[in-house]
Scaffold this active site. Structure first.
Site, mmCIF file in Angstrom:
data_model
loop_
_atom_site.group_PDB
_atom_site.id
_atom_site.type_symbol
_atom_site.label_atom_id
_atom_site.label_comp_id
_atom_site.label_asym_id
_atom_site.label_seq_id
_atom_site.Cartn_x
_atom_site.Cartn_y
_atom_site.Cartn_z
ATOM 1 N N GLY A 1 32.356 9.431 30.210
ATOM 2 C CA GLY A 1 33.302 9.912 31.201
ATOM 3 C C GLY A 1 32.606 10.802 32.213
ATOM 4 N N GLY B 1 29.882 13.258 30.702
ATOM 5 C CA GLY B 1 28.714 12.548 30.207
ATOM 6 C C GLY B 1 27.870 11.970 31.323
ATOM 7 C CG PHE C 1 47.596 20.310 41.098
ATOM 8 C CD1 PHE C 1 47.656 19.302 42.031
ATOM 9 C CD2 PHE C 1 47.574 19.965 39.757
ATOM 10 C CE1 PHE C 1 47.685 17.974 41.654
ATOM 11 C CE2 PHE C 1 47.597 18.641 39.361
ATOM 12 C CZ PHE C 1 47.654 17.635 40.320
ATOM 13 C CD GLN D 1 47.902 21.472 30.003
ATOM 14 O OE1 GLN D 1 47.528 20.448 30.578
ATOM 15 N NE2 GLN D 1 47.572 22.687 30.438
ATOM 16 C CG HIS E 1 51.189 16.689 32.311
ATOM 17 N ND1 HIS E 1 52.288 16.426 33.085
ATOM 18 C CD2 HIS E 1 50.149 16.878 33.173
ATOM 19 C CE1 HIS E 1 51.945 16.446 34.366
ATOM 20 N NE2 HIS E 1 50.648 16.726 34.440
ATOM 21 C CG LEU F 1 49.905 12.571 33.546
ATOM 22 C CD1 LEU F 1 50.532 13.462 32.486
ATOM 23 C CD2 LEU F 1 48.471 12.985 33.796
ATOM 24 C CD GLU G 1 50.499 20.537 37.630
ATOM 25 O OE1 GLU G 1 50.061 21.549 38.184
ATOM 26 O OE2 GLU G 1 50.374 20.302 36.419
ATOM 27 N NE ARG H 1 49.013 20.105 34.317
ATOM 28 C CZ ARG H 1 47.950 19.291 34.394
ATOM 29 N NH1 ARG H 1 47.156 19.143 33.334
ATOM 30 N NH2 ARG H 1 47.677 18.664 35.513
ATOM 31 C CG HIS I 1 47.809 16.093 29.729
ATOM 32 N ND1 HIS I 1 47.493 14.816 30.153
ATOM 33 C CD2 HIS I 1 47.301 16.938 30.676
ATOM 34 C CE1 HIS I 1 46.830 14.870 31.296
ATOM 35 N NE2 HIS I 1 46.679 16.142 31.622
ATOM 36 N NE ARG J 1 43.260 20.448 31.548
ATOM 37 C CZ ARG J 1 43.919 19.731 32.453
ATOM 38 N NH1 ARG J 1 43.847 20.056 33.739
ATOM 39 N NH2 ARG J 1 44.657 18.704 32.088
#
Length: 578
Positions: A13, A16, A115, A235, A237, A247, A250, A281, A351, A393
């Site tokens: 991802g 990485g 956000f 968390q 969401h 999802l 946001e 959140r 999430h 977060r």
């Protein structure tokens, strides 16, 4: 078979790939992944990446760092948050220079939007800080970094499942993995190993996480005696598609979407009159569940699966199609509605893991409260805990965490490997993995792992969810321990060698069960409410006793808890007020 590299990155991802990009300019680097890299879960991140560029309105990294600390309910290590915010600006411009197609202002600058939890002047009012590429920001980051890694001749081992770490005392020497295409074990020896395996939302029944997010890196580390940090904080969401968990970014609320209950009321006015629908959140998720519990969900039945509406109809088709095209498509595909014409049914979805493998700000794994470094072992991204997210977060800080600390880890690895000799490994280093797989494939009859997985996810969702209490969490610990005992009898039903997804899923199940037990035990242990950890029997935050990180170590069927101090060197904790 043994492969030798200077550096092995486990996970492809954003964290990485950025680490691999930096390390590969200095040493021979390999990326091992159970997925094709651009299918990694970073690609599902929609709304943006935060950075105080100040392109749309005044902003400062100091304000960003403060929001991060406050949003994390003061469990954030503050010098790490300062690094995150200050290096955010460089990280975003670096991605732009590498080809990432950000949305633009009319003047040609990177566009920014609001956000949740991001403010100007230390909480005075919301600020536009999220840089974005429509609602495909994570996907664009993956594409950009993967292309750069190919350019740098990074070696990719796609469709390999990590099973074990090779340790020599307090030094890491490589990893053991299963090649999915052949079923054979591969040993990858390395001077340095970095875990970037992502989250573990699949411990829950309703989650935004991909099926591949099974906590592989943290589980492997836990079995090697490395404690995991702050695992009680997970968390939810606020806006997952009702019943599916997919999802709804946001970014919808960042563009002006409004949460409404069955009466059509904008209920966030009662909870956070300043930030409204863009509060952090954990607050929004609890507000939604409070409305549901009060019978103000759309169905009004007070059940855990009741929902509220996210109203974006007033935004108009043009805004939805230009700034939120994927969200619009998701709603049409999965709900059969056009968000320009009808509100979106949403419910909180599991999430993001704030906890994980403990590291310092260079990505080096540490194994105790004194900061003892595990030589040659690194972690970055959601599987790691720096800690810049604390107890909760902020939106868009996840992609930022990936690129800032993935980059820093890659740079440190590049210098570290120059100082040491290549490790000596042998086929015997794969014995644990070999014996585990041999047991799973020995042909004996046993229970199907899928049923155990379903029971685990239901228990975690119902007992260790948004609202928690001692009775439920103790029941969860007991249930997970029983499921782990049953897991010892699980066997594969598919005995083939090639692309045996049955074997892969059972290995993943073992990881999920270990992570579930650690999460439930750590949550039961923390007797306060902080951030995403909300206890009905201990409703207040207790800084006097609990302003500390937890370190949860797995020992056979039990979890032992240690602690680590929180860095509060910049801002002293204050009561939350939004």
């Amino acid at each position: 078979m043994i492969h030798q590299f200077d550096t092995v990155i486990v996970g492809s991802g954003g964290a990485g790939l950025y680490a691999a990009l930096e390390a590969s300019s200095r040493c021979r680097t390999a990326v091992l992944s159970k997925l094709y890299p651009i299918r990694s879960h970073t690609g599902a991140a929609q709304g943006g990446i935060s950075a105080a560029l100040g392109n749309v309105e005044e902003d400062k990294p100091e304000w960003h760092a403060f929001d991060t600390v406050k949003g994390g309910d003061y469990l954030v290590d503050q010098q790490a948050a300062k690094i995150l915010a200050e290096e955010a600006v460089r990280a975003v411009y670096d991605l732009e220079n590498r080809g990432l197609p950000f949305n633009r202002t009319p003047e040609g600058r990177i566009d920014q939007r609001r956000f949740g939890g991001h403010t100007r002047n230390f909480g005075e009012a919301p600020v536009r800080r999220a840089c974005f590429a429509a609602d495909r920001t994570g996907h664009m980051i993956l594409q950009t970094l993967y292309q750069q890694c190919i350019k740098n001749k990074v070696a990719f081992f796609d469709e390999y499942q990590v099973v074990d770490l090779i340790m020599d005392g307090n030094t890491c020497k490589g990893v053991v993995a299963v090649q999915l295409s052949t079923g054979e074990l591969r040993i990858l020896a390395a001077k340095a190993v970095l875990f970037a395996t992502g989250g573990f939302g699949r411990i829950y029944k309703i989650t935004s996480n991909a099926f591949a997010n099974t906590g592989d890196g943290p589980a492997v580390c836990a079995r090697q005696g490395i404690p995991l940090q702050d695992m009680e904080f997970f968390q939810f969401h606020p806006t997952g598609i009702m019943g599916l968990g997919i999802l709804i970014s946001e970014a919808v609320r960042g563009e002006g979407g409004i949460l409404r209950n069955r009466d059509g009321e904008r209920f966030m006015e009662r909870y956070t009159p300043t930030l409204l629908d863009l509060a952090p959140r954990d607050i929004v998720s609890r507000a939604i569940m409070t409305e549901v519990r009060a019978g103000k969900g759309i169905r009004g039945d007070r059940k855990i699966d009741d929902y509220v509406h996210l109203d974006a109809t007033h935004l108009g088709k043009e805004t939805l199609l230009t700034k939120l095209p994927d969200i619009t498509s998701f709603c049409k595909t999965y709900l059969g509605i056009d968000p320009a014409d009808a509100p979106i049914p949403v419910l909180p979805t599991a999430h993001y893991a704030m906890g994980g493998i403990p590291t310092d700000t260079h990505g080096r794994v540490v194994r105790d409260g004194n900061g003892t470094v595990v030589h040659g072992l690194y972690a970055a991204g959601e599987c790691a805990c720096v800690s810049v997210h604390g107890a909760n977060r902020l939106g868009t800080n996840s992609l930022l965490d990936l690129v800032v600390f993935g980059r820093r880890a890659g740079q440190h690895i590049g210098e570290y490997v120059k100082q040491i000799d290549a490790p000596k490994v042998s086929e015997a280093d794969g014995d644990f993995a070999r014996q585990w797989i041999a047991r799973l494939t020995d042909g004996k009859s046993g229970p199907h792992g899928g049923h155990i997985r379903e029971e685990m996810q239901t228990v975690m969702m119902e007992k260790v969810g948004i609202y928690r209490n001692a009775g439920d969490m103790q029941a969860a610990v007991n249930a997970i321990q029983e499921l782990r005992a049953r897991y010892q009898s699980v066997r594969v039903q598919d005995t083939s060698k090639h692309f045996n997804t049955d074997l892969l899923e059972i290995i993943e199940l073992g990881n999920l069960l270990d992570i579930s037990l650690i999460t439930a035990a750590a949550a039961l242990n923390r007797q306060e409410s902080r951030g995403a950890h909300s206890r009905e029997d201990f409703p207040d935050r207790n800084d006097g006793q609990w302003l500390k990180h937890s370190l949860a170590a797995l020992q056979d069927d039990h979890v032992t808890i240690g602690y680590k101090p929180v860095d509060v060197s910049i801002w002293k904790p204050k009561p939350r007020a939004y």
